[in-house]
Design a protein around this motif. Structure first.
Motif, PDB file in Angstrom:
ATOM      1  N   SER A  85       0.842  -1.195   0.000  1.00  0.00           N
ATOM      2  CA  SER A  85       0.000   0.000   0.000  1.00  0.00           C
ATOM      3  C   SER A  85       0.878   1.245   0.000  1.00  0.00           C
ATOM      4  O   SER A  85       2.069   1.184   0.312  1.00  0.00           O
ATOM      5  CB  SER A  85      -0.939   0.003   1.206  1.00  0.00           C
TER       6      SER A  85
ATOM      7  N   VAL B 273      -8.568  -3.116   1.737  1.00  0.00           N
ATOM      8  CA  VAL B 273      -7.351  -3.901   1.933  1.00  0.00           C
ATOM      9  C   VAL B 273      -7.698  -5.344   2.276  1.00  0.00           C
ATOM     10  O   VAL B 273      -7.081  -6.286   1.764  1.00  0.00           O
ATOM     11  CB  VAL B 273      -6.474  -3.272   3.037  1.00  0.00           C
TER      12      VAL B 273
ATOM     13  N   HIS C  92      -4.451   0.500  -6.161  1.00  0.00           N
ATOM     14  CA  HIS C  92      -3.825  -0.054  -4.962  1.00  0.00           C
ATOM     15  C   HIS C  92      -4.898  -0.338  -3.916  1.00  0.00           C
ATOM     16  O   HIS C  92      -5.967   0.253  -3.957  1.00  0.00           O
ATOM     17  CB  HIS C  92      -2.795   0.931  -4.394  1.00  0.00           C
ATOM     18  N   PRO C  93      -4.583  -1.219  -2.979  1.00  0.00           N
ATOM     19  CA  PRO C  93      -3.332  -1.956  -2.792  1.00  0.00           C
ATOM     20  C   PRO C  93      -3.197  -3.115  -3.778  1.00  0.00           C
ATOM     21  O   PRO C  93      -4.154  -3.497  -4.463  1.00  0.00           O
ATOM     22  CB  PRO C  93      -3.449  -2.473  -1.344  1.00  0.00           C
TER      23      PRO C  93
END
Length: 209
Positions: A116, A128, A152-153
């Motif tokens: 991250s 996440v 992202h992540p």
């Protein structure tokens, strides 16, 4: 008269070790040279929020790569429990921090690194955790997606670390590996639970509240 011992209940088998790898080395060039890790967020340095997000999503251990003003970040931010790694070549770009971070994970037993970025506070534990839960094997390659676009992540199974480290150059990070292995990439939609904005320029600072 015979007796039979009752077997002790067995604990569930532990899941694979998924390490959190936070890239927090940036010098904030477009922010007037303010290191991103130390930007104020809810009364504390931004790097602390990023660490908390990884932990709340189940990542353990958490490795943090510092670069710009590393000594000051160590002094001002509470990184208790993290493995903190300095990248002396941080100015070369994100690729160098990714390489340093992956090297630091060698020997930890981690099956994957969930990477991250410190300057994306709109991405919280829910996103996440979705990426983390998509891990299947040390060959896993997973990324969050926002309206179908990769972001992202990103999760890299340990079988991929050597190739990523060899191809991570400049600010491209793992883009070369991701592009070359696009057919192996699992995208996990996170647009309903996160916002993937970056804190790059002075107007972006308003997003920190």
């Amino acid at each position: 008269m015979s007796s039979h011992a009752t077997p002790a209940p067995q604990s569930p088998a532990p899941g694979p070790v998924i390490a959190g790898l936070l890239l927090a080395a940036g010098g904030g060039r477009r922010l007037g040279g303010r290191p991103k890790a130390l930007l104020p967020y809810r009364g504390r340095p931004l790097v602390e929020n990023a660490v908390r997000v990884l932990r709340d999503a189940g990542c353990d251990p958490v490795h943090v790569v510092l670069g710009a003003c590393a000594a000051e970040v160590r002094e001002r931010a509470d990184l208790t429990g993290c493995v903190v790694v300095d990248n002396p070549d941080w100015a070369e770009g994100m690729g160098s921090s990714l390489r340093v971070g992956l090297v630091s994970l060698a020997g930890t037993g981690a099956r994957a690194a969930l990477v991250s970025l410190v300057d994306q506070p709109g991405i919280g534990p829910a996103a996440v955790a979705r990426v983390r839960e998509a891990y299947r094997s040390p060959a896993s390659l997973v990324a969050a997606a926002y309206d179908g676009e990769r972001g992202h992540p990103v999760l890299f199974g340990s079988d991929r670390w050597a190739d990523i480290a060899a191809t991570a150059k400049g600010d491209k990070g793992a883009r070369v590996h991701l592009t070359e292995h696009a057919d192996e990439l699992t995208l996990v939609e996170c647009g309903d639970v996160a916002e993937a904005f970056d804190i790059d320029t002075p107007p972006d600072l308003a997003r920190l509240g």
